[in-house]
Write a protein that holds these residues in place. Structure first.
Motif, PDB file in Angstrom:
ATOM      1  N   VAL B  96       0.848  -1.194   0.000  1.00 16.39           N
ATOM      2  CA  VAL B  96       0.000   0.000   0.000  1.00 16.39           C
ATOM      3  C   VAL B  96       0.887   1.249   0.000  1.00 16.39           C
ATOM      4  O   VAL B  96       1.750   1.412   0.855  1.00 16.39           O
ATOM      5  N   LEU B  97       0.691   2.138  -0.974  1.00 19.42           N
ATOM      6  CA  LEU B  97       1.473   3.374  -1.075  1.00 19.42           C
ATOM      7  C   LEU B  97       0.733   4.537  -0.426  1.00 19.42           C
ATOM      8  O   LEU B  97       1.350   5.386   0.215  1.00 19.42           O
ATOM      9  N   GLU B  98      -0.559   4.610  -0.632  1.00 19.85           N
ATOM     10  CA  GLU B  98      -1.368   5.707  -0.083  1.00 19.85           C
ATOM     11  C   GLU B  98      -2.730   5.153   0.303  1.00 19.85           C
ATOM     12  O   GLU B  98      -3.270   4.291  -0.381  1.00 19.85           O
ATOM     13  N   LEU B  99      -3.269   5.692   1.404  1.00 13.65           N
ATOM     14  CA  LEU B  99      -4.639   5.335   1.801  1.00 13.65           C
ATOM     15  C   LEU B  99      -5.183   6.535   2.546  1.00 13.65           C
ATOM     16  O   LEU B  99      -4.636   6.937   3.574  1.00 13.65           O
ATOM     17  N   ASP B 100      -6.229   7.165   2.012  1.00 16.65           N
ATOM     18  CA  ASP B 100      -6.783   8.353   2.642  1.00 16.65           C
ATOM     19  C   ASP B 100      -8.251   8.539   2.269  1.00 16.65           C
ATOM     20  O   ASP B 100      -8.737   7.918   1.326  1.00 16.65           O
ATOM     21  N   ILE B 101      -8.914   9.395   3.027  1.00 13.96           N
ATOM     22  CA  ILE B 101     -10.295   9.777   2.710  1.00 13.96           C
ATOM     23  C   ILE B 101     -10.228  11.147   2.050  1.00 13.96           C
ATOM     24  O   ILE B 101      -9.519  12.029   2.522  1.00 13.96           O
ATOM     25  N   ARG B 102     -10.919  11.319   0.919  1.00 14.97           N
ATOM     26  CA  ARG B 102     -10.870  12.599   0.225  1.00 14.97           C
ATOM     27  C   ARG B 102     -12.179  12.876  -0.510  1.00 14.97           C
ATOM     28  O   ARG B 102     -13.057  12.023  -0.581  1.00 14.97           O
ATOM     29  N   LYS B 103     -12.290  14.097  -1.056  1.00  9.03           N
ATOM     30  CA  LYS B 103     -13.402  14.420  -1.946  1.00  9.03           C
ATOM     31  C   LYS B 103     -13.000  14.000  -3.354  1.00  9.03           C
ATOM     32  O   LYS B 103     -11.854  14.234  -3.778  1.00  9.03           O
ATOM     33  N   PRO B 104     -13.892  13.386  -4.106  1.00  6.26           N
ATOM     34  CA  PRO B 104     -13.542  12.872  -5.430  1.00  6.26           C
ATOM     35  C   PRO B 104     -13.396  13.985  -6.464  1.00  6.26           C
ATOM     36  O   PRO B 104     -14.020  15.042  -6.352  1.00  6.26           O
ATOM     37  N   SER B 105     -12.575  13.742  -7.472  1.00  6.40           N
ATOM     38  CA  SER B 105     -12.540  14.596  -8.657  1.00  6.40           C
ATOM     39  C   SER B 105     -13.874  14.451  -9.383  1.00  6.40           C
ATOM     40  O   SER B 105     -14.658  13.540  -9.096  1.00  6.40           O
ATOM     41  N   ARG B 106     -14.074  15.321 -10.363  1.00  7.04           N
ATOM     42  CA  ARG B 106     -15.313  15.223 -11.149  1.00  7.04           C
ATOM     43  C   ARG B 106     -15.420  13.856 -11.837  1.00  7.04           C
ATOM     44  O   ARG B 106     -16.475  13.229 -11.846  1.00  7.04           O
ATOM     45  N   GLU B 107     -14.292  13.404 -12.400  1.00 10.13           N
ATOM     46  CA  GLU B 107     -14.275  12.115 -13.118  1.00 10.13           C
ATOM     47  C   GLU B 107     -14.638  10.952 -12.191  1.00 10.13           C
ATOM     48  O   GLU B 107     -15.459  10.096 -12.535  1.00 10.13           O
ATOM     49  N   VAL B 108     -14.030  10.951 -10.996  1.00 12.09           N
ATOM     50  CA  VAL B 108     -14.302   9.865 -10.042  1.00 12.09           C
ATOM     51  C   VAL B 108     -15.757   9.917  -9.591  1.00 12.09           C
ATOM     52  O   VAL B 108     -16.450   8.889  -9.539  1.00 12.09           O
TER      53      VAL B 108
END
Lengths: 234, 234
Positions: B96-108
């Motif tokens: 695992v390189l990154e694991l976080d909670i975020r707001k999605p981009s428009r595409e996602v």
């Protein structure tokens, strides 16, 4: 065509005509029975077929929903009915480079499940989409099944001819994909540079009785090639 | 698991235990009924399921035959149950390189069918096969469905956790494939050179109720990646 297959086509047409989108709900079972004037068991078989084809999905206790991916211009990697039929909405053309009868290599014979003494038709052609190179194709047909081919047929759809001209029923296929770099010859055919990326797809096509009749290798132009795969739940 | 699914598994096991090959004939319907001690309608449903899964093919008036491709070491592009389950016979590991909670981009957000205010889990990891890099993966999970993730789960199988830990039922998926050249960052992750070929696979995974829960992009090491697709006749 059996009745439930015909009704499945009608339902698919209904979805297209009404421009239904992914997640849109279809009428309930009873309404579909009335609308298409068929029995419950026929509608159920039609819906099972459409679910298998990835046109709808059914949620128990909730309804029947449209399944439709949103991106345009992708080639389905699942169809085994030949490009021309598959890409009816795309303008696909072919240029035949080689067409001859020969004895198969060991690899070709193994994949066609024949021995090396039997004849095969060998066809090499470039296929174009929107007048750009899509792929270069090399195919080997078991000549005892595909008894005749000529340049005119190979310029058009060989699969349509096998189905409609020779009356053979096309069944399942097994495909193997590799990513690699183009060699000099492939690059020339596709109008790309040596070392550019490529996707090779080797496919063994079987008749519906399980007999292999076509072993083909397609080398795709990476710029034109966009592929789509629908997978169903288990 | 329903009875016909259980019997389907038993028949699949029978094929494996007897090392049956492509084209080998299975016992006739009546014998299968007796052998597995179930009704005709159950056997028929089991056989339909196995045909759909590409394990057998049926030829009217002729019998039931084994369908089994001959090449080893290929990854099925059709399974939508996650790698780890899919490749049970392969040793797959993850870093695992990154694991976080975020707001999605428009595409996602569009692909997950949510708005950009909703939270997603973002996971970036490298996956290894036989200790070679297989792919670098970037995935976005709708946090209202996949309510919790941590590094330990992401190092193991996220899909097993979603199924068994969260009790969600995984349904169908849509995948889009592109061939292109690796950029500097991707090349570094995969241990390859910038400009080398790559296959990108974007997949939208849905629950069985049709709701998208995972949008992922996998970038494959072209040297390790060998893919297999079975298509059924129509």
């Amino acid at each position: 065509m059996l009745k439930y297959q015909h009704i499945a086509n009608e339902i698919e047409k209904y979805i297209q005509d009404h421009a239904l989108q992914q997640g849109d709900k279809l009428p309930v079972l009873d309404e579909l029975m009335i609308q298409f004037g068929v029995s419950k068991s026929t509608i159920i078989k039609s819906l099972e077929l459409l679910e298998e084809k990835g046109v709808i999905f059914q949620v128990r206790g909730s309804g029947i929903f449209v399944r439709r991916h949103r991106r345009k211009g992708y080639i389905s990697l699942l169809s085994n009915q030949g490009f021309t039929r598959d890409l009816e909405s795309f303008p696909i053309t072919s240029k035949v480079l080689e067409l001859d009868i020969r004895k198969p290599s060991r690899e070709v014979a193994q994949n066609l499940n024949i021995d090396q003494e039997q004849d095969v038709y060998h066809v090499k052609r470039i296929r174009y989409i929107y007048e750009q190179t899509l792929c270069v194709e090399e195919s080997y047909y078991n000549k005892s099944i595909v008894t005749y081919l000529n340049t005119e047929i190979a310029t058009d759809s060989i699969f349509d001819y096998i189905r409609d001209g020779l009356g053979q029923k096309i069944g399942f296929s097994d495909s193997y994909l590799h990513i690699d770099k183009l060699n000099e010859e492939e690059a020339q055919y596709l109008g790309l540079q040596k070392g550019d990326p490529k996707m090779d797809v080797e496919t063994i096509f079987h008749l519906s009785n399980g007999q292999p009749f076509d072993f083909s290798r397609l080398t795709y132009n990476y710029i034109q090639a966009q592929f789509f795969i629908q997978a169903n739940g288990q």
